[in-house]
Design a protein around this motif. Structure first.
Motif, PDB file in Angstrom:
ATOM      1  N   ARG A   1      12.081  84.198 119.808  1.00  0.00           N
ATOM      2  CA  ARG A   1      10.979  83.714 119.402  1.00  0.00           C
ATOM      3  C   ARG A   1       9.599  84.456 120.316  1.00  0.00           C
ATOM      4  NH1 ARG A   1      14.008  78.599 119.181  1.00  0.00           N
ATOM      5  NH2 ARG A   1      13.618  78.317 121.443  1.00  0.00           N
ATOM      6  N   ARG A   2       9.962  85.455 120.992  1.00  0.00           N
ATOM      7  CA  ARG A   2       9.137  86.207 121.941  1.00  0.00           C
ATOM      8  C   ARG A   2       8.507  87.438 121.284  1.00  0.00           C
ATOM      9  NH1 ARG A   2      11.287  86.776 127.707  1.00  0.00           N
ATOM     10  NH2 ARG A   2       9.250  88.121 127.824  1.00  0.00           N
ATOM     11  N   PRO A   3       7.448  87.408 120.695  1.00  0.00           N
ATOM     12  CA  PRO A   3       6.688  88.851 119.989  1.00  0.00           C
ATOM     13  C   PRO A   3       6.736  90.061 121.013  1.00  0.00           C
ATOM     14  CG  PRO A   3       5.503  87.048 119.461  1.00  0.00           C
ATOM     15  CD  PRO A   3       6.314  86.370 120.533  1.00  0.00           C
ATOM     16  N   ASP A   4       6.673  89.744 122.395  1.00  0.00           N
ATOM     17  CA  ASP A   4       6.602  90.659 123.254  1.00  0.00           C
ATOM     18  C   ASP A   4       7.756  91.639 123.628  1.00  0.00           C
ATOM     19  OD1 ASP A   4       7.107  88.118 124.715  1.00  0.00           O
ATOM     20  OD2 ASP A   4       7.441  89.310 126.414  1.00  0.00           O
ATOM     21  N   LEU A   5       8.848  90.885 123.210  1.00  0.00           N
ATOM     22  CA  LEU A   5      10.318  91.519 123.303  1.00  0.00           C
ATOM     23  C   LEU A   5      10.265  92.574 122.086  1.00  0.00           C
ATOM     24  CD1 LEU A   5      12.588  88.934 124.449  1.00  0.00           C
ATOM     25  CD2 LEU A   5      11.423  90.657 125.755  1.00  0.00           C
ATOM     26  N   LEU A   6       9.553  92.582 121.095  1.00  0.00           N
ATOM     27  CA  LEU A   6       9.735  93.597 119.748  1.00  0.00           C
ATOM     28  C   LEU A   6       9.282  94.679 119.959  1.00  0.00           C
ATOM     29  CD1 LEU A   6       7.925  91.141 117.004  1.00  0.00           C
ATOM     30  CD2 LEU A   6      10.552  91.414 117.453  1.00  0.00           C
ATOM     31  N   GLU A   7      10.149  95.635 119.511  1.00  0.00           N
ATOM     32  CA  GLU A   7      10.081  97.121 119.821  1.00  0.00           C
ATOM     33  C   GLU A   7       9.570  98.009 118.851  1.00  0.00           C
ATOM     34  OE1 GLU A   7      13.972  98.397 121.063  1.00  0.00           O
ATOM     35  OE2 GLU A   7      14.124  96.535 122.676  1.00  0.00           O
ATOM     36  N   GLY A   8       9.252  99.039 118.696  1.00  0.00           N
ATOM     37  CA  GLY A   8       8.775  99.985 117.761  1.00  0.00           C
ATOM     38  C   GLY A   8       7.306  99.446 117.122  1.00  0.00           C
ATOM     39  N   LYS A   9       7.351  99.569 115.887  1.00  0.00           N
ATOM     40  CA  LYS A   9       6.050  99.439 115.029  1.00  0.00           C
ATOM     41  C   LYS A   9       5.899  97.897 115.305  1.00  0.00           C
ATOM     42  CE  LYS A   9       6.528 101.026 111.179  1.00  0.00           C
ATOM     43  NZ  LYS A   9       6.310 101.476 109.667  1.00  0.00           N
ATOM     44  N   CYS A  10       7.111  97.027 114.979  1.00  0.00           N
ATOM     45  CA  CYS A  10       6.817  95.637 115.233  1.00  0.00           C
ATOM     46  C   CYS A  10       6.131  95.191 116.534  1.00  0.00           C
ATOM     47  CB  CYS A  10       8.297  94.908 115.305  1.00  0.00           C
ATOM     48  SG  CYS A  10       8.723  94.906 113.400  1.00  0.00           S
ATOM     49  N   GLY A  11       6.506  95.913 117.604  1.00  0.00           N
ATOM     50  CA  GLY A  11       6.108  95.497 119.090  1.00  0.00           C
ATOM     51  C   GLY A  11       4.540  95.760 119.033  1.00  0.00           C
ATOM     52  N   ALA A  12       4.259  96.727 118.417  1.00  0.00           N
ATOM     53  CA  ALA A  12       2.753  97.201 118.507  1.00  0.00           C
ATOM     54  C   ALA A  12       1.751  96.589 117.527  1.00  0.00           C
ATOM     55  CB  ALA A  12       2.554  98.811 118.242  1.00  0.00           C
ATOM     56  N   CYS A  13       2.523  96.033 116.455  1.00  0.00           N
ATOM     57  CA  CYS A  13       1.814  95.492 115.401  1.00  0.00           C
ATOM     58  C   CYS A  13       0.883  94.223 115.522  1.00  0.00           C
ATOM     59  CB  CYS A  13       2.791  95.253 114.081  1.00  0.00           C
ATOM     60  SG  CYS A  13       1.840  94.678 112.501  1.00  0.00           S
ATOM     61  N   GLU A  14      -0.281  94.325 114.963  1.00  0.00           N
ATOM     62  CA  GLU A  14      -1.241  93.158 115.157  1.00  0.00           C
ATOM     63  C   GLU A  14      -0.920  92.024 114.466  1.00  0.00           C
ATOM     64  OE1 GLU A  14      -3.546  95.994 112.067  1.00  0.00           O
ATOM     65  OE2 GLU A  14      -1.746  95.996 113.780  1.00  0.00           O
ATOM     66  N   TYR A  15       0.314  91.928 113.577  1.00  0.00           N
ATOM     67  CA  TYR A  15       0.606  90.610 112.762  1.00  0.00           C
ATOM     68  C   TYR A  15       1.895  90.238 113.485  1.00  0.00           C
ATOM     69  CZ  TYR A  15      -2.632  92.606 109.310  1.00  0.00           C
ATOM     70  OH  TYR A  15      -3.717  93.353 108.680  1.00  0.00           O
ATOM     71  N   ASN A  16       2.356  90.803 114.489  1.00  0.00           N
ATOM     72  CA  ASN A  16       3.622  90.361 114.825  1.00  0.00           C
ATOM     73  C   ASN A  16       3.702  88.916 115.220  1.00  0.00           C
ATOM     74  OD1 ASN A  16       2.610  90.101 117.615  1.00  0.00           O
ATOM     75  ND2 ASN A  16       3.858  92.059 118.404  1.00  0.00           N
ATOM     76  N   THR A  17       2.848  88.079 115.336  1.00  0.00           N
ATOM     77  CA  THR A  17       2.761  86.702 115.634  1.00  0.00           C
ATOM     78  C   THR A  17       3.143  85.825 114.526  1.00  0.00           C
ATOM     79  OG1 THR A  17       0.328  86.386 115.983  1.00  0.00           O
ATOM     80  CG2 THR A  17       1.578  86.753 117.983  1.00  0.00           C
ATOM     81  N   VAL A  18       2.580  86.563 113.164  1.00  0.00           N
ATOM     82  CA  VAL A  18       2.862  85.644 112.012  1.00  0.00           C
ATOM     83  C   VAL A  18       3.948  86.422 111.044  1.00  0.00           C
ATOM     84  CG1 VAL A  18       0.451  84.985 111.895  1.00  0.00           C
ATOM     85  CG2 VAL A  18       0.973  87.166 110.959  1.00  0.00           C
ATOM     86  N   CYS A  19       4.242  87.548 111.559  1.00  0.00           N
ATOM     87  CA  CYS A  19       5.362  88.205 110.880  1.00  0.00           C
ATOM     88  C   CYS A  19       6.473  88.730 111.781  1.00  0.00           C
ATOM     89  CB  CYS A  19       4.901  89.442 110.178  1.00  0.00           C
ATOM     90  SG  CYS A  19       6.133  90.538 109.461  1.00  0.00           S
ATOM     91  N   GLY A  20       6.454  89.519 112.442  1.00  0.00           N
ATOM     92  CA  GLY A  20       7.541  89.832 113.431  1.00  0.00           C
ATOM     93  C   GLY A  20       8.824  90.598 112.875  1.00  0.00           C
ATOM     94  N   GLY A  21       8.939  90.600 111.474  1.00  0.00           N
ATOM     95  CA  GLY A  21       9.533  91.481 110.792  1.00  0.00           C
ATOM     96  C   GLY A  21      11.140  90.676 110.835  1.00  0.00           C
TER      97      GLY A  21
END
Length: 408
Positions: free
Chosen positions: A344-364
């Motif tokens: 549930r932590r977007p800050d742990l996402l890596e690569g494009k998902c980690g840098a993406c401005e949509y990762n709190t609503v998407c996250g892949g």
């Protein structure tokens, strides 16, 4: 190619969850059994003809449902799945116990000869009014070829029609992969004609028998998600394991508001052109329904899965257990385990998902990332978007603010 679909009918391109997903899932799926008479090409569970002696018993299933209730109100939706849940003789008793204790129970059976009006009426009699069915081809040949058992298409359509006649609500699921991608508008036409609560396009996760089925490329996936958006005013479409549909919905909403050309700005390709033309020819682009905004729920983040032997995982497609309900509380595992708190932590996402401005609503898709790389936090392999490349960044930020949980 310039296409302007006009202003969006809804001011909410996504739906925010009203309850903290760290404390309470929206959906709990229980795989009641892996027994199934089908041999589907994509099966995550690699279902077998017979039941396992290690399945949760009737009383263990009852205890599980009691624990699900303890998440709090409103209680999560409790979906009994499989395999084929009709392979369990105690299905009706378990469903009745769940309904009687206050759970909203839904059932996801397979398209076998056990899916008939009599069985559906028995479910309805114990309080189940929602079922989920699968249709993976627009014809008998394509669907039965995918399910690998003749008659599956007819069983599914007949079960669908029987459920509708009984007044039950139906969710329809469709695997999206290379074998059927050109059939999606034809399947959508059937959805429109027969009527469903929702139609969910499941973007293939390479697990179980589906490892070699033939997933789409990231570019093709973008084309499909945009066609899903186009058909959203005619059929109630959503996605499973296609979390970037939320990003697409936000971007398409912003572009429509601006009167901009989504095809050029989103660099859509020939598959989009082909599918959109077919959808338009079938009258699927000019509906009167309000678009169904996708909701921000994903593996371990509003969603939890319990397999047939009681293991608790973030998703049926992410086979990494946090523990087992036979010796741990599903509430504690969901709220406190390292697996669930981490996912549930977007800050742990890596690569494009980690840098993406949509990762709190998407996250892949964490399921697809894990099954493709062995790393739960790796970037989504079926997303083409480059973080920061959308030209209407300020408008997106405004939408994020307007759709925050604090705004309802």
């Amino acid at each position: 190619m310039t296409i302007n679909t006009g202003a969006p009918r809804t001011q909410r391109p996504i739906r925010a969850r009203r309850h903290d997903p760290a404390m309470q899932p929206m959906i709990v799926i229980w795989e009641a059994t892996r027994a199934c008479q089908l041999a589907c090409r994509h099966c995550r569970a690699e279902a077998a003809p017979g039941r396992s002696i290690f399945e949760l018993t009737t009383d263990e299933a009852t205890k599980l449902m009691e624990e699900v209730l303890s998440f709090g109100k409103p209680a999560p939706i409790f979906i009994i799945s499989g395999g084929d849940c009709f392979e369990r003789d105690d299905l009706y008793e378990i469903a009745k116990r769940g309904v009687d204790m206050g759970l909203h129970v839904a059932v996801s059976p397979s398209g076998t000869d056990k899916l008939d009006r009599t069985s559906l009426k028995k479910l309805q009699d114990v309080g189940v009014n929602v079922i989920s069915l699968s249709l993976d081809g627009s014809t008998r040949a394509s669907h039965d070829g995918f399910r690998r058992i003749p008659g599956t298409y007819d069983n599914t359509i007949a079960g669908w029609e029987a459920a509708r006649e009984l007044g039950m609500k139906v969710q329809l699921n469709t695997v999206v992969a290379r074998h059927n991608v050109l059939e999606l508008p034809a399947i959508a036409q059937t959805v429109r004609d027969l009527g469903v609560l929702t139609w969910s396009g499941f973007l293939l996760v390479p697990t179980g028998r589906g490892v070699d089925l033939g997933a789409l490329t990231a570019e093709e996936t973008e084309d499909v998600l945009n066609v899903f958006y186009d058909m959203g005013e005619t059929v109630p479409v959503k996605t499973t394991e296609g979390h970037h549909f939320r990003r697409v919905s936000i971007q398409r909403h912003v572009l429509a508001e601006a009167g901009a050309d989504h095809v050029a700005i989103m660099n859509l390709g020939p598959l989009y052109t082909t599918l959109r033309a077919d959808a338009e020819a079938r009258g699927l682009l000019a509906g009167e329904r309000r678009r169904r905004p996708p909701i921000n729920v994903s593996s371990g983040n509003g969603f939890v899965f319990v397999n047939h032997v009681g293991q608790v995982t973030p998703s049926g497609f992410l086979d990494v257990p946090a523990g087992n309900v036979r010796d741990s509380s599903i509430v504690d595992l969901y709220r406190d385990s390292e697996l669930f708190t981490g996912i549930r932590r977007p800050d742990l996402l890596e690569g494009k998902c980690g840098a993406c401005e949509y990762n709190t609503v998407c996250g892949g898709s964490r399921s697809r990332a894990y099954n493709s790389t062995g790393n739960i936090f790796a970037e989504e392999p079926m997303c083409v978007y480059e973080p920061g490349s959308f030209p209407y960044a300020d408008e997106v930020k405004e939408l994020f603010a307007a759709n925050s949980p604090s705004r309802g």
